[in-house]
Design a protein around this motif. Structure first.
Motif, mmCIF file in Angstrom:
data_model
loop_
_atom_site.group_PDB
_atom_site.id
_atom_site.type_symbol
_atom_site.label_atom_id
_atom_site.label_comp_id
_atom_site.label_asym_id
_atom_site.label_seq_id
_atom_site.Cartn_x
_atom_site.Cartn_y
_atom_site.Cartn_z
ATOM 1 N N GLN A 212 0.834 -1.201 0.000
ATOM 2 C CA GLN A 212 0.000 0.000 0.000
ATOM 3 C C GLN A 212 0.868 1.249 0.000
ATOM 4 O O GLN A 212 1.937 1.271 0.573
ATOM 5 C CB GLN A 212 -0.841 0.053 1.284
ATOM 6 C CG GLN A 212 -1.731 -1.127 1.511
ATOM 7 C CD GLN A 212 -2.991 -1.077 0.670
ATOM 8 O OE1 GLN A 212 -3.122 -1.777 -0.321
ATOM 9 N NE2 GLN A 212 -3.920 -0.228 1.059
ATOM 10 N N ASN A 267 -4.190 0.920 19.489
ATOM 11 C CA ASN A 267 -5.428 0.571 18.776
ATOM 12 C C ASN A 267 -6.361 1.779 18.654
ATOM 13 O O ASN A 267 -7.012 1.965 17.635
ATOM 14 C CB ASN A 267 -6.128 -0.594 19.482
ATOM 15 C CG ASN A 267 -5.349 -1.890 19.319
ATOM 16 O OD1 ASN A 267 -4.710 -2.103 18.289
ATOM 17 N ND2 ASN A 267 -5.374 -2.741 20.322
ATOM 18 N N HIS A 270 -5.226 3.997 15.849
ATOM 19 C CA HIS A 270 -5.641 3.470 14.545
ATOM 20 C C HIS A 270 -7.159 3.546 14.368
ATOM 21 O O HIS A 270 -7.644 3.679 13.247
ATOM 22 C CB HIS A 270 -5.089 2.056 14.340
ATOM 23 C CG HIS A 270 -3.598 2.063 14.200
ATOM 24 N ND1 HIS A 270 -2.974 2.340 13.007
ATOM 25 C CD2 HIS A 270 -2.611 1.918 15.112
ATOM 26 C CE1 HIS A 270 -1.665 2.353 13.193
ATOM 27 N NE2 HIS A 270 -1.414 2.093 14.460
ATOM 28 N N PHE A 281 -5.844 3.771 6.661
ATOM 29 C CA PHE A 281 -5.440 2.458 7.150
ATOM 30 C C PHE A 281 -3.931 2.415 7.202
ATOM 31 O O PHE A 281 -3.287 2.530 6.164
ATOM 32 C CB PHE A 281 -5.894 1.356 6.194
ATOM 33 C CG PHE A 281 -7.323 1.472 5.762
ATOM 34 C CD1 PHE A 281 -8.351 1.235 6.660
ATOM 35 C CD2 PHE A 281 -7.643 1.820 4.460
ATOM 36 C CE1 PHE A 281 -9.675 1.336 6.263
ATOM 37 C CE2 PHE A 281 -8.963 1.924 4.052
ATOM 38 C CZ PHE A 281 -9.985 1.684 4.957
ATOM 39 N N MET A 283 -2.419 -0.102 9.459
ATOM 40 C CA MET A 283 -2.157 -1.519 9.712
ATOM 41 C C MET A 283 -2.727 -2.341 8.556
ATOM 42 O O MET A 283 -3.735 -1.983 7.968
ATOM 43 C CB MET A 283 -2.801 -1.940 11.032
ATOM 44 C CG MET A 283 -2.210 -1.197 12.235
ATOM 45 S SD MET A 283 -2.531 -2.034 13.794
ATOM 46 C CE MET A 283 -4.281 -1.714 13.983
ATOM 47 N N ASN A 284 -2.080 -3.450 8.259
ATOM 48 C CA ASN A 284 -2.602 -4.352 7.234
ATOM 49 C C ASN A 284 -2.845 -5.731 7.846
ATOM 50 O O ASN A 284 -2.760 -5.902 9.077
ATOM 51 C CB ASN A 284 -1.672 -4.386 6.018
ATOM 52 C CG ASN A 284 -0.297 -4.939 6.340
ATOM 53 O OD1 ASN A 284 -0.101 -5.590 7.369
ATOM 54 N ND2 ASN A 284 0.655 -4.691 5.465
ATOM 55 N N ASP A 285 -3.166 -6.708 7.002
ATOM 56 C CA ASP A 285 -3.487 -8.043 7.520
ATOM 57 C C ASP A 285 -2.330 -8.624 8.340
ATOM 58 O O ASP A 285 -2.561 -9.336 9.318
ATOM 59 C CB ASP A 285 -3.825 -8.996 6.362
ATOM 60 C CG ASP A 285 -5.207 -8.726 5.785
ATOM 61 O OD1 ASP A 285 -5.972 -7.942 6.383
ATOM 62 O OD2 ASP A 285 -5.532 -9.313 4.732
ATOM 63 N N THR A 286 -1.098 -8.336 7.938
ATOM 64 C CA THR A 286 0.057 -8.844 8.699
ATOM 65 C C THR A 286 0.081 -8.212 10.091
ATOM 66 O O THR A 286 0.288 -8.908 11.096
ATOM 67 C CB THR A 286 1.361 -8.532 7.940
ATOM 68 O OG1 THR A 286 1.234 -9.014 6.606
ATOM 69 C CG2 THR A 286 2.553 -9.183 8.620
ATOM 70 N N HIS A 288 -2.447 -7.109 11.729
ATOM 71 C CA HIS A 288 -3.554 -7.724 12.478
ATOM 72 C C HIS A 288 -3.167 -9.105 12.995
ATOM 73 O O HIS A 288 -3.487 -9.473 14.123
ATOM 74 C CB HIS A 288 -4.787 -7.853 11.585
ATOM 75 C CG HIS A 288 -5.399 -6.535 11.193
ATOM 76 N ND1 HIS A 288 -6.459 -6.435 10.333
ATOM 77 C CD2 HIS A 288 -5.101 -5.262 11.558
ATOM 78 C CE1 HIS A 288 -6.785 -5.156 10.175
ATOM 79 N NE2 HIS A 288 -5.960 -4.427 10.899
ATOM 80 N N ARG A 289 -2.455 -9.860 12.155
ATOM 81 C CA ARG A 289 -2.062 -11.220 12.576
ATOM 82 C C ARG A 289 -1.058 -11.165 13.713
ATOM 83 O O ARG A 289 -1.080 -12.012 14.609
ATOM 84 C CB ARG A 289 -1.462 -11.979 11.385
ATOM 85 C CG ARG A 289 -2.506 -12.369 10.383
ATOM 86 C CD ARG A 289 -1.971 -13.269 9.276
ATOM 87 N NE ARG A 289 -3.056 -13.455 8.340
ATOM 88 C CZ ARG A 289 -3.111 -12.911 7.112
ATOM 89 N NH1 ARG A 289 -2.091 -12.206 6.656
ATOM 90 N NH2 ARG A 289 -4.160 -13.105 6.350
ATOM 91 N N ILE A 291 -0.899 -8.808 15.979
ATOM 92 C CA ILE A 291 -1.694 -8.462 17.162
ATOM 93 C C ILE A 291 -2.412 -9.703 17.699
ATOM 94 O O ILE A 291 -2.382 -9.981 18.907
ATOM 95 C CB ILE A 291 -2.719 -7.352 16.836
ATOM 96 C CG1 ILE A 291 -1.994 -6.017 16.618
ATOM 97 C CG2 ILE A 291 -3.767 -7.232 17.940
ATOM 98 C CD1 ILE A 291 -2.919 -4.851 16.282
#
Lengths: 420, 420
Positions: A212, A267, A270, A281, A283-286, A288-289, A291
């Protein structure tokens, strides 16, 4: 001023970067960079993440010039200009008898500067390079110009270069007091505790690959203040209580409170980004994982082992309560985010590599042999995400700015004042 | 009651699902399902997304039983029990002269029910199947038992099965009034406008592939209310104003206001999820990319063309101002999220497939030939994310619950009362 035009006077300094655990997001004054709430940060060990800056003055220089990581960049931006103007206005007489140099307070208005700055970590990795950079610029210029102000007063100048830079004027645990004055004179950083106060902490940073294009924090926080219906409630009602609690947690080395506050505040920062129109945005999926991995482990242990915090990008900064938990954390992270098969483990974990020994990891085979963390019950969670983390940095809380006195550490040639 | 034990009396109904544009998130009473704020939804056309339910009563039934999509499920859950109890208490005398059946108000307390329910869309896809399901259960039972209450009063019963179900008792645009009474009697749905009021709107749903296990909305909203410092500010200060503005936007068919409010409220709902401890992530990178695509287009057009909203999962619900913009939206979405090469375009776009003609898409080659949207300047944004969307559903605002009177539409056998 000496008539001889050939002299060059130089100072070299090293300044750390910092990571906020109670976040700064939103300005009440865009020009002076005055924030809408206090923030608290941990200074990171400059051995692993720092900026080194050499500043030089010479009657032979015809203009102010700056080189960042060896490449000349423009100093015309308002923020650099603010810092240079503020520092010059506080310059005092300087005398170097050995070199036969004498510069008066008034001379500084006419003398030009050369500045060379170098980050010992990737500038674009989203690791607060501007905080360390602006703090180092202000600190080194203050030394060169014999500025009498203390580091808190200097922090108010660095703040005008990059808000979070003010917190890089100190080691350990630092509070940026938002202040009340319209001039910004009381919007300064103060040290809450030095790096020795809580030296068990170990910091692991996951540099996360991103596809991104990210919103700059400057425009991001402006848009949040202009459009988020939640951000002022955060600044006025939520953060002040958290600041008090975080100061207590640091004072008492209360890791569970420190972790709870750090994670919640990251958090919430964000959350207000997401509450911005259009939403931001970072944070991305990584992210999130990571966390989820930390939250699950913390929960299974009954008490937090690791705090996490994310700045304006997808990188995770994790603070482990001690080396043992840091090693256990690294095992978990490597289980979920192993390196690509062609990557050397020694370039995948940088900084304090001794954490690898603590985690029992010597090569890729050890990574492949890692069992799923015991807190994972569900096979869907044992997936790995190879390639989603670029590399990890292991570090710790560290010291504030220092002068480097060895000639070999200078980034400018002492004769020409140009980059070496 | 007739002595003959062989009769079966049945009713079949069809009920739509709905998507909130001002979100419900957080209960003030867990048992009665009373929300902390009003919400507003759009009912989706049952031709594409609906539940069909057949309810039957017979003196030969020995217990209450239910089948969902052909599989028997337990009715012992508190929420089903609440709905059954509330409906039974409002039952009145029923007489079917043709069949020689007479059931008195009192008989309903002792008679058992068979219920068969079927969703015309994947239950697990995160498309509010429980809203349509519980609404259909309550609506069909009310008809079977000759309950005299109107749909708003029935909505208060459906609400006790699944909060958002109350909004599925009406077509078009629906408000769930939070109410004040402790009993929940005034926490009901009302219709703001029927589906014909604003029939230009076209709805595109992206069903997003997910590798994450999601938090249920029941536990998610409980955790948000318990731990988010922002959620009450949202419920008390932000939502009430948005409700007034959204009612006006719908009344005036003011698409820009409708889009602005929908997008902001969706993002704020996800913001309070992120502000929860531990944080809840429903949107993933694909959701974020869809938002970026829509935001960029809306911005380039100067006025919103498309609204988006996301429920407790990664699926995007996009509402286009008319068919033309829906076709342009579909082109953009297919450019970024083309189907896998082995997927038939006719199974990739379901629902109202005529949108494909409008978008000039007849087969995969047309998808591959799509140019980048003109608003994209940056080559990094022309990447495609094949496989990240499972399929799209094209639909529109639709009608409320209806009775289906054809025997062929019943899900239970009229002789045995068992699934066909």
């Amino acid at each position: 001023m000496a008539e001889n035009k050939s002299w060059v006077l130089m100072v070299t300094a090293q300044t750390p970067t910092n990571i906020a655990v109670i976040k700064y997001w939103g300005k009440r004054d865009e020009n002076l960079i005055l924030p809408i709430n206090d923030s608290i940060s941990v200074t990171l060990d400059p051995a692993h993440l720092c900026t080194t800056t050499t500043v030089a003055v010479s009657p032979s220089f015809t203009q102010d010039r700056m080189w960042l990581n060896g490449k000349e960049i423009s100093l015309s931006g308002g923020r650099y200009q603010s810092c240079l103007r503020e520092i010059r206005s506080r310059a005092t007489d300087v005398e170097d008898e050995k070199k036969g140099i004498r510069i008066t307070k008034e001379d500084w208005q006419n003398l030009h500067l050369h500045i060379a700055s170098y980050n010992n970590f990737p500038t674009a990795a989203g690791l607060a390079s501007s905080a360390a950079g602006l703090a180092c610029l202000v600190f080194s210029l203050a030394k060169l110009m014999n500025v009498k102000e203390d580091n808190s007063q200097l922090s108010a100048i660095a703040r005008q270069g990059s808000g979070s830079a003010c917190r890089s004027l100190f080691g350990g645990f630092v509070k940026w007091i938002m202040g009340k004055d319209e001039s910004g004179s009381d919007s300064i950083a103060v040290q809450l505790a030095d790096e020795k106060h809580w030296d068990e902490l170990v910091i692991l940073i996951a540099v996360v690959s991103s596809r991104q294009k990210e919103t700059s924090s400057t425009s991001g926080m402006r848009e949040t203040v202009e459009t988020s219906p939640l951000v002022l409630h955060r600044a006025k009602e939520v953060v002040p209580k958290r600041i008090i609690e975080m100061e207590e947690a640091i004072q008492n080395r209360d890791f569970p409170a420190f972790a709870r506050l750090s994670c919640s505040d990251s958090n919430q920062f964000h959350a207000v980004c997401l509450d911005t129109s259009p939403p931001i945005f970072y944070m991305n999926d990584t992210s999130h994982r990571i966390i989820s991995c930390v939250e699950k482990w913390n929960r299974s242990e009954g008490t937090p082992q690791v705090a996490y915090t994310f700045d304006a990008g997808p990188n995770a900064v994790m603070i482990a309560r001690n080396r043992k938990t840091a090693a256990l954390l690294l095992q978990r992270l490597l289980f979920h985010f192993p390196p690509q098969s062609d990557v050397d483990i020694n370039s995948y974990i940088v900084g304090d590599k001794s954490i690898l020994q603590d985690a029992g990891i010597h090569d890729l085979k050890d990574v492949e042999a890692l069992p799923p963390p015991p807190e994972i019950k569900d096979s869907i969670q044992t997936q790995n995400f190879k390639g989603d983390v670029s590399y990890f940095i292991c570090t710790r809380p560290g010291r504030g700015p220092v002068l480097l006195t060895e000639d070999s550490q200078a980034l400018l040639n002492p004769d020409t004042g140009l980059p070496k």
